[in-house]
Design a protein around this motif. Structure first.
Motif, PDB file in Angstrom:
ATOM      1  N   ARG A 167       3.035   7.386  -5.200  1.00  0.00           N
ATOM      2  CA  ARG A 167       2.357   7.477  -3.800  1.00  0.00           C
ATOM      3  C   ARG A 167       3.271   7.655  -2.799  1.00  0.00           C
ATOM      4  NH1 ARG A 167      -2.838   3.634  -4.355  1.00  0.00           N
ATOM      5  NH2 ARG A 167      -4.338   5.557  -4.763  1.00  0.00           N
ATOM      6  N   VAL A 208      -4.800   4.197   2.218  1.00  0.00           N
ATOM      7  CA  VAL A 208      -3.927   4.379   0.991  1.00  0.00           C
ATOM      8  C   VAL A 208      -3.130   5.739   1.083  1.00  0.00           C
ATOM      9  CG1 VAL A 208      -4.003   4.783  -1.471  1.00  0.00           C
ATOM     10  CG2 VAL A 208      -5.852   3.125  -0.375  1.00  0.00           C
ATOM     11  N   LYS A 209      -1.940   5.528   0.668  1.00  0.00           N
ATOM     12  CA  LYS A 209      -0.931   6.576   0.591  1.00  0.00           C
ATOM     13  C   LYS A 209      -1.100   7.668  -0.416  1.00  0.00           C
ATOM     14  CE  LYS A 209       3.094   3.796   1.905  1.00  0.00           C
ATOM     15  NZ  LYS A 209       4.326   3.322   1.351  1.00  0.00           N
ATOM     16  N   PRO A 210      -1.305   8.762  -0.421  1.00  0.00           N
ATOM     17  CA  PRO A 210      -0.868   9.378   0.665  1.00  0.00           C
ATOM     18  C   PRO A 210      -2.123   9.827   1.627  1.00  0.00           C
ATOM     19  CG  PRO A 210      -1.126  10.940  -0.947  1.00  0.00           C
ATOM     20  CD  PRO A 210      -1.402   9.726  -1.479  1.00  0.00           C
ATOM     21  N   PHE A 211      -2.000   9.830   2.949  1.00  0.00           N
ATOM     22  CA  PHE A 211      -2.732  10.019   3.903  1.00  0.00           C
ATOM     23  C   PHE A 211      -2.931  11.164   4.687  1.00  0.00           C
ATOM     24  CE2 PHE A 211       0.135   6.722   4.906  1.00  0.00           C
ATOM     25  CZ  PHE A 211       0.955   7.465   5.983  1.00  0.00           C
ATOM     26  N   ASP A 212      -3.738  11.458   5.352  1.00  0.00           N
ATOM     27  CA  ASP A 212      -4.034  12.711   6.291  1.00  0.00           C
ATOM     28  C   ASP A 212      -3.608  12.310   7.691  1.00  0.00           C
ATOM     29  OD1 ASP A 212      -5.203  15.466   6.732  1.00  0.00           O
ATOM     30  OD2 ASP A 212      -6.171  14.106   8.443  1.00  0.00           O
ATOM     31  N   THR A 213      -2.509  12.967   8.321  1.00  0.00           N
ATOM     32  CA  THR A 213      -2.153  12.371   9.580  1.00  0.00           C
ATOM     33  C   THR A 213      -3.321  12.106  10.707  1.00  0.00           C
ATOM     34  OG1 THR A 213       0.062  13.550   8.931  1.00  0.00           O
ATOM     35  CG2 THR A 213      -0.317  12.366  11.113  1.00  0.00           C
ATOM     36  N   ALA A 248       0.419   1.563  -0.974  1.00  0.00           N
ATOM     37  CA  ALA A 248       0.464   2.346  -2.085  1.00  0.00           C
ATOM     38  C   ALA A 248      -0.447   1.764  -3.306  1.00  0.00           C
ATOM     39  CB  ALA A 248       2.089   2.639  -2.569  1.00  0.00           C
ATOM     40  N   ARG A 249      -0.721   0.530  -3.082  1.00  0.00           N
ATOM     41  CA  ARG A 249      -1.542  -0.084  -4.313  1.00  0.00           C
ATOM     42  C   ARG A 249      -2.897   0.363  -4.384  1.00  0.00           C
ATOM     43  NH1 ARG A 249       0.155  -6.167  -2.312  1.00  0.00           N
ATOM     44  NH2 ARG A 249       2.358  -5.874  -2.491  1.00  0.00           N
ATOM     45  N   GLY A 250      -3.558   0.230  -3.157  1.00  0.00           N
ATOM     46  CA  GLY A 250      -5.070   1.036  -3.113  1.00  0.00           C
ATOM     47  C   GLY A 250      -6.077   0.448  -4.338  1.00  0.00           C
ATOM     48  N   ALA A 251      -5.395  -0.703  -5.108  1.00  0.00           N
ATOM     49  CA  ALA A 251      -6.532  -1.430  -5.765  1.00  0.00           C
ATOM     50  C   ALA A 251      -7.390  -2.195  -4.939  1.00  0.00           C
ATOM     51  CB  ALA A 251      -6.040  -2.275  -6.676  1.00  0.00           C
ATOM     52  N   VAL A 252      -8.695  -2.218  -5.007  1.00  0.00           N
ATOM     53  CA  VAL A 252      -9.569  -2.848  -4.156  1.00  0.00           C
ATOM     54  C   VAL A 252      -9.248  -4.266  -3.819  1.00  0.00           C
ATOM     55  CG1 VAL A 252     -12.046  -3.962  -3.901  1.00  0.00           C
ATOM     56  CG2 VAL A 252     -11.482  -1.471  -4.797  1.00  0.00           C
ATOM     57  N   GLU A 253      -8.691  -5.230  -4.663  1.00  0.00           N
ATOM     58  CA  GLU A 253      -8.254  -6.402  -4.539  1.00  0.00           C
ATOM     59  C   GLU A 253      -7.090  -6.505  -3.273  1.00  0.00           C
ATOM     60  OE1 GLU A 253      -9.269  -5.696  -7.197  1.00  0.00           O
ATOM     61  OE2 GLU A 253     -10.687  -7.331  -7.403  1.00  0.00           O
ATOM     62  N   ARG A 255      -6.633  -4.217  -0.940  1.00  0.00           N
ATOM     63  CA  ARG A 255      -7.109  -3.813   0.276  1.00  0.00           C
ATOM     64  C   ARG A 255      -7.923  -5.011   0.853  1.00  0.00           C
ATOM     65  NH1 ARG A 255     -10.690   1.419  -1.079  1.00  0.00           N
ATOM     66  NH2 ARG A 255      -9.680   1.790  -3.028  1.00  0.00           N
ATOM     67  N   ARG A 283       3.253  15.150   1.664  1.00  0.00           N
ATOM     68  CA  ARG A 283       1.937  15.614   2.328  1.00  0.00           C
ATOM     69  C   ARG A 283       2.395  15.697   3.914  1.00  0.00           C
ATOM     70  NH1 ARG A 283      -2.855  15.499   4.476  1.00  0.00           N
ATOM     71  NH2 ARG A 283      -4.604  15.884   3.389  1.00  0.00           N
TER      72      ARG A 283
END
Lengths: 445, 229
Positions: free
Chosen positions: A250, B100-105, B80-85, B87, A257
């Motif tokens: 990631r 969550v990575k990667p993201f839109d600037t 970079a985790r992104g697992a719901v927990e 968050r 990106r």
């Protein structure tokens, strides 16, 4: 050849189950034991009886000799009352002529008497007899075993039938006791088998109980548990590995990106960002999947399905609206559900993203919660032909991961989430027969 | 506007700082918890972008410490985790938002602004959306040169939608906001105001629209035809 075929047939008839083998062996054993015992006892008894009868004949002959020695012209030579006991005594001269006949005249016996220089026992029908040399001739003593006063044969017969009657229940009881014992044994094995049947990716920490199985079968349980330990270790390592990889990917993806965003050429930038988004989505799904595998030990919580759906719709709506589609939430009486919030959210997100990816602009996507614990994502897009839909469903049914036709690993995640909740995923035409609808059905809380 | 970025990956930190600076933000870069703490003690940042996995400790610990000291500065988690927990844990620890990575600037930029607006920590003079601008102090909206005449509740609704631009404003929240919590109104009272507001925006020349997410709420967005993709 014939022998071989017979052996083969016997082998086919021979039961494969321990229980069956045990019973069959016991039945055979019972029959053989009863036969051998009956035969043995009958031979022994008959021999004893014959011995006794011979003694009797010898005694009578000796008694007759005594009488004749004292009074050579005597006509009554028997020691007992002959007509009643079925006994007859004949004294023959050297030419086989009866000098004295006492008791019933038995011509057949006299004719059959061997008349040798030794004492000889012989019989004609039920009449047993002895001939023995006496002076110049012979004494022949005969006894009819069927005479009412002669009980030795009756005793033997009656005893043997009673003995057989006594033996029969034992022969029958033996397999019965064996059956009960084996049943107990196999029941314990069946209990353990039921536990083994429950072991799978969702219950990988389950083990076979120790100390329940018979001692002889225990090593099988121990070895099975050891094999499961190794499998579980590998399984967890794999899940953790997938999570690590996704996690590690990631940050570089984020850097790429950011750099791609700086590309001046609009078209090229768009293409780059699209590819990156696709990679990111796969990474996210991989992570979600690994997360789901790790979650198997948790007990889960009470989930408000309507609230969960609202959150997903709200989070996805901005991008969907910007893409020229619409999304709506329709609550048709949702009920709470016992499960895992994270995976359920992931499943719904995947279904919504799937609908977005496979429909043209202007499509209306509807997330329907309820009635009950149902969760449906329906669209009015082009839909999927019935045949292809059937193939898609079939793949779910078989538990294969659907990887083709652009559905990616998204639907397999949905499928696994459904499984983890003992639910099902169904595919049908959308509302009003247009588009396609994916429905998750769960058990109520 | 000054942003503190706590991120251990030097490439990501450099690129992200660069991207945000191009959008007019000043960015200070901290490589770990220790540096982050040092910057935070010095103060003067409007918002904090916090990476969760740091070499000398968990970003969450830093966040908890911050909140325990009573610092309410907006914090956005980069995970970079992104697992719901993960968050949820972040939000429970006192984060205002997460990405969550990667993201839109652009999205990151919008989220930073949204968090600042919601917190009241950073309020610019105007809120904008497409051709629409809203002067917060004067409570006046205009599209291009046309000033919109709006009732008090219409103005409230517009401001709410603008402050939460980029996300769906739940219907319940809008109702509570306009009529007070627990106010018992007809269930379509809010729809009446949305309808009126749409009409006013349309009359003034459009360029901005209020989208309905049926069953959830409303969202303001620039007109797709009028705005760049």
């Amino acid at each position: 050849m014939t022998h071989g075929r017979f052996a083969a047939r016997l082998r086919r008839l021979w039961p494969r189950s321990l229980f069956g083998q045990f019973i069959a062996l016991h039945v055979i054993l019972g029959i053989v034991a009863a036969a051998v015992l009956s035969l043995g006892v009958s031979v022994l008894l008959n021999r004893t009886a014959r011995h006794y009868q011979r003694d009797l004949l010898v005694q009578q002959a000796t008694a007759a000799e005594h009488v004749l020695a004292r009074r050579p012209d005597a006509t009554i030579v028997a020691a007992t009352d002959l007509p009643v006991s079925g006994l007859s005594i004949a004294v023959l001269d050297a030419r086989r002529r009866a000098r004295i006949v006492h008791g019933p005249a038995r011509r057949a016996i006299i004719a059959a008497a061997p008349l040798t220089r030794e004492t000889v026992f012989f019989h004609r029908g039920s009449v047993r007899a002895l001939s023995r040399p006496f002076r110049a001739g012979w004494i022949v003593v005969a006894q009819d075993s069927d005479a009412p006063q002669v009980v030795t044969d009756d005793i033997v017969r009656v005893f043997l039938t009673r003995f057989a009657l006594l033996l029969l229940p034992f022969a029958a009881l033996l397999p019965l006791i064996g059956a009960l014992l084996t049943r107990r044994l196999t029941r314990r094995m069946r209990t353990v088998s039921a536990i083994a049947a429950g072991i799978g990716p969702r219950a990988i920490d389950q083990r076979l109980p120790r100390g329940t199985l018979p001692l002889e079968v225990e090593p099988l349980a121990v070895a099975t548990n050891a094999a499961l330990d190794r499998l579980e270790k590998g399984f967890r390592a794999q899940a953790a590995f997938a999570a690590d990889i996704a996690h590690e990917l990631r940050t570089p993806l984020a850097i790429v990106r950011l750099r791609a965003e700086k590309v001046a050429d609009e078209e090229q930038r768009r293409a780059l960002l699209d590819s990156l988004d696709r990679s990111s989505r796969v990474v996210g799904q991989l992570l979600g999947l690994a997360d789901l595998e790790r979650r198997v030990e948790d007990a889960g919580t009470r989930i408000d399905l309507a609230a969960l759906a609202e959150e997903v719709v709200a989070s996805r709506a901005p991008a969907i609206l910007a893409g020229g589609r619409t999304i709506a939430l329709d609550d048709r009486g949702a009920m709470p559900l016992h499960g895992f919030a994270g995976p359920l959210t992931l499943a719904l997100e995947n279904l919504v993203d799937n609908a977005v990816r496979h429909t043209p602009q202007g499509t209306h996507i509807t997330v329907i919660v309820g009635p009950g614990t149902r969760l449906t994502v329906s669209d009015d897009g082009d839909g999927v032909p019935a045949e292809q839909r059937a193939r898609l469903s079939e793949r779910f049914f078989r538990g294969d991961a659907p990887r083709t036709e652009g559905h990616g690993i998204g639907l397999s995640i949905v499928q696994r989430v459904a499984e983890a909740h003992h639910g099902t995923l169904a595919i049908a035409p959308g509302e009003d027969g247009r588009g396609i609808a994916f429905t998750l059905r769960f058990r109520g809380a | 506007m000054r942003i503190l970025l706590v991120e251990d990956d030097p490439d990501l930190a450099r690129e992200l700082a660069d991207a945000l600076e191009r959008r007019g933000m000043a960015v200070d870069r901290a490589r770990d918890v220790e540096e982050g703490e040092a910057f935070l003690r010095a103060g003067a940042h409007d918002a904090v972008l916090l990476d969760l996995g740091l070499p000398d400790g968990d970003g969450l610990a830093l966040l908890r410490g911050l909140r325990a000291r009573g610092v309410t500065r907006p914090v956005l988690l980069l995970t970079a985790r992104g697992a719901v927990e993960a968050r949820i844990a972040g939000l429970n620890a006192g984060a205002d938002d997460y990405l969550v990575k990667p993201f839109d600037t652009d999205e990151l930029h919008a989220r930073i602004l949204a968090v600042l607006r919601r917190q009241g920590g950073y309020i610019g003079e105007t809120l904008g959306c497409g051709a629409l601008t809203f002067d917060i102090a004067a409570r006046r909206a205009r599209i291009g040169e046309t000033v919109l005449t709006l009732s008090a509740r219409e103005t409230e609704l517009l401001e709410l939608l603008l402050r939460r631009q980029g996300s769906v404003v739940p219907k319940r929240l809008a109702e509570d906001h306009l009529f007070g919590v627990g106010g018992d109104l007809g269930s379509n009272a809010i729809e009446v105001y949305v309808h009126r507001l749409r009409k006013r925006l349309g009359d003034a020349g459009g360029g901005v629209r209020i989208e309905t997410v049926r069953g959830v709420g409303y969202m303001i967005a620039p007109d797709r035809t009028g705005a760049p993709a």
